[in-house]
Design a protein around this motif. Structure first.
Motif, mmCIF file in Angstrom:
data_model
loop_
_atom_site.group_PDB
_atom_site.id
_atom_site.type_symbol
_atom_site.label_atom_id
_atom_site.label_comp_id
_atom_site.label_asym_id
_atom_site.label_seq_id
_atom_site.Cartn_x
_atom_site.Cartn_y
_atom_site.Cartn_z
ATOM 1 N N THR A 223 33.429 41.769 28.900
ATOM 2 C CA THR A 223 33.459 43.311 29.296
ATOM 3 C C THR A 223 33.807 43.526 30.906
ATOM 4 O OG1 THR A 223 30.959 43.059 29.739
ATOM 5 C CG2 THR A 223 31.607 43.837 27.711
ATOM 6 N N ASN A 224 33.901 42.201 31.637
ATOM 7 C CA ASN A 224 33.973 42.185 33.004
ATOM 8 C C ASN A 224 35.384 42.477 33.297
ATOM 9 O OD1 ASN A 224 31.323 40.697 32.369
ATOM 10 N ND2 ASN A 224 31.039 41.650 34.226
ATOM 11 N N ARG A 225 35.813 43.388 34.311
ATOM 12 C CA ARG A 225 37.148 43.223 34.954
ATOM 13 C C ARG A 225 37.271 42.027 35.928
ATOM 14 N NH1 ARG A 225 40.348 47.222 39.365
ATOM 15 N NH2 ARG A 225 42.313 46.349 38.612
ATOM 16 N N ILE A 226 38.285 41.261 35.632
ATOM 17 C CA ILE A 226 38.627 40.168 36.260
ATOM 18 C C ILE A 226 39.978 40.385 37.285
ATOM 19 C CG2 ILE A 226 39.051 37.580 36.173
ATOM 20 C CD1 ILE A 226 38.282 37.848 33.097
ATOM 21 N N ILE A 227 39.792 40.111 38.275
ATOM 22 C CA ILE A 227 40.729 40.441 39.531
ATOM 23 C C ILE A 227 41.231 38.946 40.028
ATOM 24 C CG2 ILE A 227 41.543 41.547 41.621
ATOM 25 C CD1 ILE A 227 39.512 43.662 40.967
ATOM 26 N N LEU B 119 30.818 38.340 40.863
ATOM 27 C CA LEU B 119 30.967 36.874 40.563
ATOM 28 C C LEU B 119 32.237 36.561 41.372
ATOM 29 C CD1 LEU B 119 30.388 34.003 39.538
ATOM 30 C CD2 LEU B 119 31.497 34.807 37.471
ATOM 31 N N ALA B 120 32.381 35.631 42.274
ATOM 32 C CA ALA B 120 33.811 35.131 42.550
ATOM 33 C C ALA B 120 33.705 33.531 42.258
ATOM 34 C CB ALA B 120 33.897 35.145 44.100
ATOM 35 N N HIS B 121 34.951 33.221 41.706
ATOM 36 C CA HIS B 121 35.127 31.845 41.204
ATOM 37 C C HIS B 121 36.198 31.434 42.260
ATOM 38 C CE1 HIS B 121 37.118 28.701 39.130
ATOM 39 N NE2 HIS B 121 36.154 28.084 39.397
ATOM 40 N N VAL C 142 32.420 43.388 38.559
ATOM 41 C CA VAL C 142 33.774 42.998 38.751
ATOM 42 C C VAL C 142 33.753 41.446 39.243
ATOM 43 C CG1 VAL C 142 35.970 43.152 40.127
ATOM 44 C CG2 VAL C 142 34.695 45.154 39.347
ATOM 45 N N ILE C 143 34.705 40.987 38.555
ATOM 46 C CA ILE C 143 34.950 39.323 38.879
ATOM 47 C C ILE C 143 36.230 38.778 39.676
ATOM 48 C CG2 ILE C 143 35.310 36.926 37.859
ATOM 49 C CD1 ILE C 143 33.588 37.953 35.488
ATOM 50 N N LEU C 144 36.178 38.130 40.798
ATOM 51 C CA LEU C 144 37.174 37.596 41.391
ATOM 52 C C LEU C 144 37.475 36.101 41.048
ATOM 53 C CD1 LEU C 144 36.770 39.040 45.031
ATOM 54 C CD2 LEU C 144 37.713 40.198 43.046
ATOM 55 N N GLU C 145 38.775 36.114 40.443
ATOM 56 C CA GLU C 145 39.162 34.678 40.197
ATOM 57 C C GLU C 145 40.134 34.226 41.373
ATOM 58 O OE1 GLU C 145 38.557 32.107 38.982
ATOM 59 O OE2 GLU C 145 40.316 31.263 37.590
ATOM 60 N N ILE C 146 39.562 33.093 42.079
ATOM 61 C CA ILE C 146 40.645 33.127 43.179
ATOM 62 C C ILE C 146 41.334 31.667 43.033
ATOM 63 C CG2 ILE C 146 40.258 32.405 45.800
ATOM 64 C CD1 ILE C 146 37.613 34.245 45.668
ATOM 65 N N GLY C 147 42.625 31.833 42.795
ATOM 66 C CA GLY C 147 43.369 30.671 42.209
ATOM 67 C C GLY C 147 43.711 30.713 40.889
ATOM 68 N N LEU C 148 44.736 31.373 40.408
ATOM 69 C CA LEU C 148 44.940 31.432 39.247
ATOM 70 C C LEU C 148 45.494 30.139 38.476
ATOM 71 C CD1 LEU C 148 45.424 33.069 36.252
ATOM 72 C CD2 LEU C 148 47.890 33.747 37.424
ATOM 73 N N GLY C 149 46.523 29.521 39.108
ATOM 74 C CA GLY C 149 47.010 28.327 38.725
ATOM 75 C C GLY C 149 47.768 28.520 37.136
#
Ligand code: SAM
Length: 160
Positions: free
Chosen positions: A53-57, A95-97, A32-39
């Motif tokens: 293939t990864n879920r992105i929250i 992964l956290a971005h 699972v990927i965290l996208e911190i700040g969609l903008g």
């Protein structure tokens, strides 16, 4: 360097590091990927293209993204990330971005009172953090930057 040059260099660094993570298979295809700040959703769009293939929250205060890169409702978490990210502690995130720097030192200093430890708590051992703000935390080991990334523009870590 003008602010425009600085912005372009920061965006190139962001893209280079995210591409490096994908090209070197640094996360599992089901992590699972965290996208911190969609903008606007530009980086979200890049991440979903690179990691299909990864879920992105995705986190933000409110949806401000272009309709073409707005995440599905079930993957969107709205509110102050300082609070909303806490539910991911111990969730073994791959992964956290985080792109939530503002270039206003006092605002960024407030963000840095909670962001490094929140990212470290969410990541699995060996999980990757990519951030526009430095994440000083003993659990986050800085990784060598890919070629072409200027030190200090963007930050890259693995959880130990
Ligand atoms: N990478 C994004 C893109 O491609 O468009 C840009 C992200 S923008 C620089 C940062 C976003 O983070 C803004 O939309 C802002 O609302 C959000 N943000 C920053 N700090 C936040 C916080 N504490 N809680 C919720 N959202 C926050």
């Amino acid at each position: 360097m003008s602010r425009l040059d600085g912005f372009i260099s920061r965006m190139q660094s962001q893209r280079e590091i995210l591409n490096h993570v994908q090209e070197n298979s640094m996360i599992a295809p089901d992590g699972v990927i965290l996208e911190i700040g969609l903008g606007n959703g530009r980086t979200y769009d890049h991440i979903r293209e690179r990691f299909p293939t990864n879920r992105i929250i995705v986190f933000d205060r409110a949806v401000g993204s272009h309709p073409a890169s707005t995440p599905p409702e079930e993957d969107l978490i709205l509110g102050d990330i300082k609070d909303t990210i806490q539910q991911f502690a111990g969730k073994n995130i791959a992964l956290a971005h985080a792109d939530i720097g503002t270039a206003y030192p006092e605002k960024d200093a407030r963000t840095l009172t909670w962001l490094p430890q929140s990212v470290a708590a969410a990541l699995a051992l060996g999980g990757i953090a990519v951030s526009g703000l430095p994440l000083d935390n003993p659990e986050l080991e800085p990784l060598p930057l890919p070629a072409g990334v200027e030190p200090g523009r963007y930050y890259f870590y693995r959880k130990r």
